[in-house]
Design a protein around this motif. Structure first.
Motif, short mmCIF file in Angstrom:
data_model
loop_
_atom_site.label_atom_id
_atom_site.label_comp_id
_atom_site.label_asym_id
_atom_site.label_seq_id
_atom_site.Cartn_x
_atom_site.Cartn_y
_atom_site.Cartn_z
N PHE A 69 0.80 -1.23 0.00
CA PHE A 69 0.00 0.00 0.00
C PHE A 69 0.83 1.28 0.00
CE2 PHE A 69 -2.20 -3.32 2.50
CZ PHE A 69 -3.26 -3.56 1.66
N TYR A 70 2.10 1.19 0.42
CA TYR A 70 2.94 2.38 0.56
C TYR A 70 4.30 2.17 -0.10
CZ TYR A 70 -0.26 4.26 4.12
OH TYR A 70 -1.36 4.75 4.79
N ASP A 71 4.87 3.26 -0.62
CA ASP A 71 6.27 3.27 -1.03
C ASP A 71 7.09 3.58 0.21
OD1 ASP A 71 5.88 2.79 -3.80
OD2 ASP A 71 5.26 4.88 -4.07
N ALA A 72 8.03 2.69 0.54
CA ALA A 72 8.78 2.80 1.79
C ALA A 72 10.22 3.22 1.52
CB ALA A 72 8.76 1.46 2.53
N GLU A 73 10.71 4.18 2.30
CA GLU A 73 12.07 4.68 2.14
C GLU A 73 12.75 4.80 3.50
OE1 GLU A 73 14.40 8.61 0.29
OE2 GLU A 73 12.22 8.61 0.52
N LEU A 105 6.88 6.55 4.72
CA LEU A 105 5.96 5.80 3.87
C LEU A 105 5.05 6.78 3.16
CD1 LEU A 105 4.81 3.04 6.43
CD2 LEU A 105 6.79 2.98 4.90
N ILE A 106 4.97 6.66 1.84
CA ILE A 106 4.06 7.50 1.06
C ILE A 106 3.07 6.58 0.35
CG2 ILE A 106 3.84 9.10 -0.87
CD1 ILE A 106 6.49 10.29 -0.10
N ARG A 107 1.81 6.81 0.59
CA ARG A 107 0.76 5.94 0.04
C ARG A 107 0.80 5.93 -1.49
NH1 ARG A 107 -4.89 7.86 1.84
NH2 ARG A 107 -4.48 9.34 0.16
N LYS A 108 0.66 4.74 -2.04
CA LYS A 108 0.65 4.59 -3.49
C LYS A 108 -0.62 5.18 -4.08
CE LYS A 108 3.48 0.39 -3.54
NZ LYS A 108 3.57 -1.04 -3.91
N LYS A 109 -0.52 5.64 -5.32
CA LYS A 109 -1.70 6.20 -5.97
C LYS A 109 -2.79 5.14 -6.11
CE LYS A 109 0.71 9.82 -8.57
NZ LYS A 109 1.02 10.37 -9.91
N GLU A 110 -2.36 3.91 -6.41
CA GLU A 110 -3.29 2.79 -6.48
C GLU A 110 -3.07 1.91 -5.25
OE1 GLU A 110 -5.67 2.50 -8.66
OE2 GLU A 110 -5.02 4.24 -9.85
#
Length: 282
Positions: free
Chosen positions: A184-188, A211-216
């Motif tokens: 659900f999220y892009d993790a860095e 964590l930035i939530r994915k567009k989808e």
């Protein structure tokens, strides 16, 4: 700049007199390094939200840098001593200052049990904080449950946990938390924090992530089934999926798939989703 420095000096002076004692049963380790606190505050991009919850503010070393931003801020802590300190030191000062934050509320509550639907109406909000190590994974799982309202999540964990959340396939650290978060999220992973900047110092390094939530972020498969597949697979991570997923009573068609010859850490998040979808359809 001079005004900000004076604020920190005044706050430091009060801290010495009314310092909150770190409580072991709450997993408290108070950050005392101002530069690191500012860096954690700056992990908030303020993209897609105007509200933020800070979990476990303690004595407010991070809080004051969040208050410099144009955000509605809720500082949530289970420790009533911290709540009293924040109310007397920060909330009243905020009301009398020219700080950018739109509003500031100090809330005595257990994040894991709190009904987040009662905050910020139906608006989006971010989560940040120096999270207690003993509940950090549970905080992430609750965030996943409310991902429709949480576009961003930043903060500090035990380094090992932060790395695990952000880990990619093929590593021993890659596991349940990695797959379910990255579904659900892009993790860095952003940076490492040494023990010496805390009071009392923990026995391990800490790590800060975003964590930035994915567009989808809606899955094409059953979310409940994905959680079951991932947890079952990693429950016996040394085995191939053909063996570890036996309890799911797979059809012969599914059992014949080449992907089942792999071990769970070899599958990407996308492959776990595809496998779950195939199991669901069968």
């Amino acid at each position: 700049m001079a005004k900000h420095k004076k604020y920190k000096e005044d706050n430091s002076s009060r801290s010495e007199k009314t310092a909150v004692k770190a409580k072991k049963h709450l997993g408290q380790h108070f950050l005392k390094d101002e530069n690191i606190a500012r860096k954690i505050g700056d992990t908030l991009t303020q993209t897609g939200y105007t509200n933020v919850i800070e979990i476990g503010p303690g004595m407010g070393v991070l809080t004051k840098y969040i208050l410099e931003k144009e955000l509605n801020v809720v500082a949530m802590d289970l420790d009533n001593e911290s709540i009293e300190y924040l109310n007397t030191t920060f909330r009243l000062e905020h009301a009398a200052s020219e700080r950018k934050s739109i509003s500031f509320q100090v809330l005595e509550a257990d994040f894991l049990r709190y009904n987040l639907d009662t905050l910020f109406s139906e608006e989006q909000f971010a989560i940040t904080g120096n999270f207690p190590y003993n509940i950090s994974s549970q905080i992430v799982f609750k965030t996943l449950e409310h991902r429709d309202r949480i576009p961003e999540f930043t903060g500090m964990f035990q380094k090992e946990v932060a790395q695990r959340i952000c880990e990619k396939p093929g590593s021993k650290a890659y596991g349940i938390l990695s797959v379910l978060t990255q579904a659900f999220y892009d993790a860095e992973y952003l940076f490492t924090v040494p023990p010496g900047v805390f009071n009392p110092p923990p026995k391990v390094d800490s790590g800060v992530l975003r964590l930035i939530r994915k567009k989808e972020y809606s899955l094409p498969c059953s979310e409940k089934l994905l959680f079951t597949v991932v947890k079952t697979a990693f429950g016996q991570r040394r085995k191939t999926l053909r063996n570890s997923l036996k309890t799911l009573q797979l059809t012969d068609t599914i059992k014949a798939l080449d992907i089942l010859n792999k071990r769970p850490e070899q599958l990407s998040v996308e492959e776990f989703i595809e496998l779950t979808l195939l199991i669901e359809k069968s």
